[in-house]
Motif scaffolding. Structure first.
Motif, mmCIF file in Angstrom:
data_model
loop_
_atom_site.group_PDB
_atom_site.id
_atom_site.type_symbol
_atom_site.label_atom_id
_atom_site.label_comp_id
_atom_site.label_asym_id
_atom_site.label_seq_id
_atom_site.Cartn_x
_atom_site.Cartn_y
_atom_site.Cartn_z
ATOM 1 N N CYS A 283 -8.256 -0.076 -4.469
ATOM 2 C CA CYS A 283 -7.758 0.933 -3.534
ATOM 3 C C CYS A 283 -6.911 1.986 -4.235
ATOM 4 O O CYS A 283 -6.984 3.172 -3.908
ATOM 5 C CB CYS A 283 -6.941 0.242 -2.445
ATOM 6 N N SER A 284 -6.104 1.573 -5.200
ATOM 7 C CA SER A 284 -5.198 2.500 -5.884
ATOM 8 C C SER A 284 -5.942 3.618 -6.596
ATOM 9 O O SER A 284 -5.415 4.721 -6.761
ATOM 10 C CB SER A 284 -4.336 1.731 -6.889
ATOM 11 N N LEU B 115 0.813 -1.217 0.000
ATOM 12 C CA LEU B 115 0.000 0.000 0.000
ATOM 13 C C LEU B 115 0.848 1.269 0.000
ATOM 14 O O LEU B 115 0.355 2.346 -0.341
ATOM 15 C CB LEU B 115 -0.923 0.030 1.230
ATOM 16 N N SER C 146 -1.049 5.642 -10.090
ATOM 17 C CA SER C 146 -1.291 4.798 -8.926
ATOM 18 C C SER C 146 -1.824 3.429 -9.341
ATOM 19 O O SER C 146 -1.406 2.391 -8.810
ATOM 20 C CB SER C 146 -2.288 5.491 -7.992
ATOM 21 N N LEU C 147 -2.731 3.415 -10.294
ATOM 22 C CA LEU C 147 -3.296 2.163 -10.795
ATOM 23 C C LEU C 147 -2.220 1.289 -11.416
ATOM 24 O O LEU C 147 -2.168 0.067 -11.182
ATOM 25 C CB LEU C 147 -4.401 2.461 -11.810
ATOM 26 N N GLN D 164 -1.334 9.141 -2.899
ATOM 27 C CA GLN D 164 -2.385 9.847 -2.154
ATOM 28 C C GLN D 164 -1.859 11.169 -1.599
ATOM 29 O O GLN D 164 -2.483 12.219 -1.750
ATOM 30 C CB GLN D 164 -2.849 8.997 -0.968
ATOM 31 N N THR E 269 -4.039 9.313 -10.521
ATOM 32 C CA THR E 269 -4.801 8.066 -10.379
ATOM 33 C C THR E 269 -4.299 6.998 -11.340
ATOM 34 O O THR E 269 -4.132 5.824 -10.966
ATOM 35 C CB THR E 269 -6.302 8.318 -10.635
ATOM 36 N N ILE F 241 0.858 3.362 -3.096
ATOM 37 C CA ILE F 241 -0.455 3.987 -3.258
ATOM 38 C C ILE F 241 -0.590 5.169 -2.311
ATOM 39 O O ILE F 241 -1.087 6.241 -2.690
ATOM 40 C CB ILE F 241 -1.582 2.964 -2.981
ATOM 41 N N SER G 85 -0.208 -0.331 -8.715
ATOM 42 C CA SER G 85 -0.937 -1.391 -8.010
ATOM 43 C C SER G 85 -0.982 -2.680 -8.824
ATOM 44 O O SER G 85 -0.923 -3.777 -8.265
ATOM 45 C CB SER G 85 -2.362 -0.930 -7.683
#
Length: 440
Positions: free
Chosen positions: A363-364, A280, A317-318, A287, A314, A283, A321
């Motif tokens: 979550c990502s 996490l 981040s995706l 954030q 985003t 990620i 992940s």
């Protein structure tokens, strides 16, 4: 709009800073996994109880970070330092109060919530040592907020290396009695974490004194609280503190529920949670990045760039992940062997690892979108968005573990349910909410 290179320039050092903070929990779990299941479960309960206090400081620092980033975007640099100094003093005083209160209440609280006397005794032992870290970690969060807000995040890389190195060496030495130090077991893990946090804070003080333009940012530490400044910070941070507290409180509920299922289930959950925390971290770095980029963008008056910035972060981040989830699906047993050599425990934990790999992908996206809302300064709306999602999370956990007595892996599906609901609500707010009019 920020390009990928500029986003990574901010997020990478934040990632290392978060890695240092979380490496404490991961390292404790990894070492204690080779001591015993009771110690492993107790560190999970005691550690989460500690984090429930620490996360209040983290929420407060996010509010300060948003405010400092807004002043940085406005180029009002001399108004940044007082936020850092007043926030640090207030955080330390709160840490002292929480330290005293928690030492007085931890044992009756544990007896109220746990069923195993062995786990209760071990968890209290761990927490009685670990809680002293509040005195250092509360102020640490303010320094991290300062450096993130002014986008000078390379210092977090250096701090991460120092903090992680100290923690790993002392964990090994104090848990197992190496380097001529006493064999302290569970207590050694807690003490190593406290010392690492103290060294981290010392590093921030020394670095700031020697490498930061104190005059430009008007940084002057003192012992007098400016209540006008504190109230200004709390007007943003109160909702963020509660918002940050609720997820960890629900994690605590999750582990309490699993403790009633048995020591093996609790041990599995702690190992899987440790890996979950580790994957996490990238990620969480995105954030934090989107939080400060949105605040800087709004401070510069470029409202039209806010949503494109959130969407770009985003996507990054995706992508991260998907890489992390692929690793989990490819070598689950190898990852679990870091924490235990018990082949049956590894086999029992693999299904839960697969579940959190799926949750990580959702979550990502959801967490970056949600953090973008906090970055606008609308902490109140962010809290009201999250509360129903967290309430659903708790109800789902209690039904799964209490009524249906599901397996650990089935119980972990609560992460998928939570992040899916958070994503839907966050997207709707960013599209139809009034975040563009927020002034702080």
């Amino acid at each position: 709009m920020y390009n990928k290179k500029s986003i990574l320039k901010v997020s990478y050092p934040i990632f290392l800073g978060l890695l240092a903070q979380n490496i404490i929990n991961v390292t404790d779990t990894a070492f204690l996994g080779h001591v015993g299941e009771v110690e492993l479960g107790a560190s999970a309960i005691g550690g989460l109880y500690y984090i429930c206090f620490f996360i209040l400081a983290f929420g407060f620092s996010i509010g300060a970070q948003i405010l400092m980033a807004r002043r940085n975007g406005e180029q009002n640099y001399d108004r940044i330092g007082p936020i850092l100094t007043q926030g640090s003093l207030f955080s330390f005083l709160i840490a002292v109060l929480l330290l005293v209160a928690s030492l007085l209440t931890v044992r009756p609280m544990m007896r109220m919530m746990l069923s195993s006397e062995e786990i209760i005794s071990a968890a209290v032992t761990f927490f009685d040592w670990r809680v002293w870290g509040l005195l250092f970690s509360f102020v640490n969060t303010m320094f991290r907020a300062f450096y993130i807000s002014i986008t000078r995040t390379k210092v977090l890389t250096l701090n991460a290396v120092v903090m992680a190195s100290v923690n790993i060496v002392l964990d090994w030495a104090l848990i197992f009695g190496e380097l001529g130090l006493p064999r302290m077991g569970l207590r050694g893990a807690a003490l190593a974490s406290v010392i690492a946090e103290a060294v981290s804070l010392l590093f921030f003080f020394v670095y700031t004194y020697h490498r930061v333009d104190i005059g430009r940012y008007n940084i002057h530490f003192g012992l007098k609280l400016d209540w006008k400044m504190i109230l200004s910070l709390l007007s943003i941070s109160t909702f963020l503190m509660f918002q940050q507290f609720v997820p960890f409180a629900t994690w605590f509920v999750f582990f309490l529920a699993l403790e009633h299922l048995g020591q093996r289930e609790l041990a599995i959950a702690n190992i899987v949670r440790s890996i979950y925390i580790l994957v996490l971290i990238p990620i969480q770095s995105f954030q934090t990045t989107v939080n400060t980029l949105v605040s800087n963008t709004m401070g510069a008056g470029r409202i039209d760039r806010v949503r494109p910035t959130i969407n770009r972060v985003t996507k990054m981040s995706l992508a991260m992940s998907l890489i992390c989830s692929t690793v989990i699906f490819t070598i689950p047993a190898t990852l679990l062997s870091i924490y235990t050599l018990d082949e049956q425990l590894i086999a029992d934990a693999i299904p839960s690892l697969y579940v959190i790999a799926v949750a990580l992908v959702i979550c990502s996206v959801s967490n970056v979108q949600f953090s973008g809302i906090s970055g606008t300064g609308n902490a109140r709306s962010a809290l009201w968005i999250e509360l129903p999602c967290q309430l659903g999370y708790i109800i789902y956990i209690l039904i799964c573990t209490g009524l249906l007595r599901w397996s650990v892996e089935a119980s972990f599906t609560c992460e998928i349910v939570y992040y899916t609901s958070l994503l839907i609500v966050s997207r709707l707010y960013l599209k139809y909410g009034n975040w563009a009019k927020i002034k702080i």
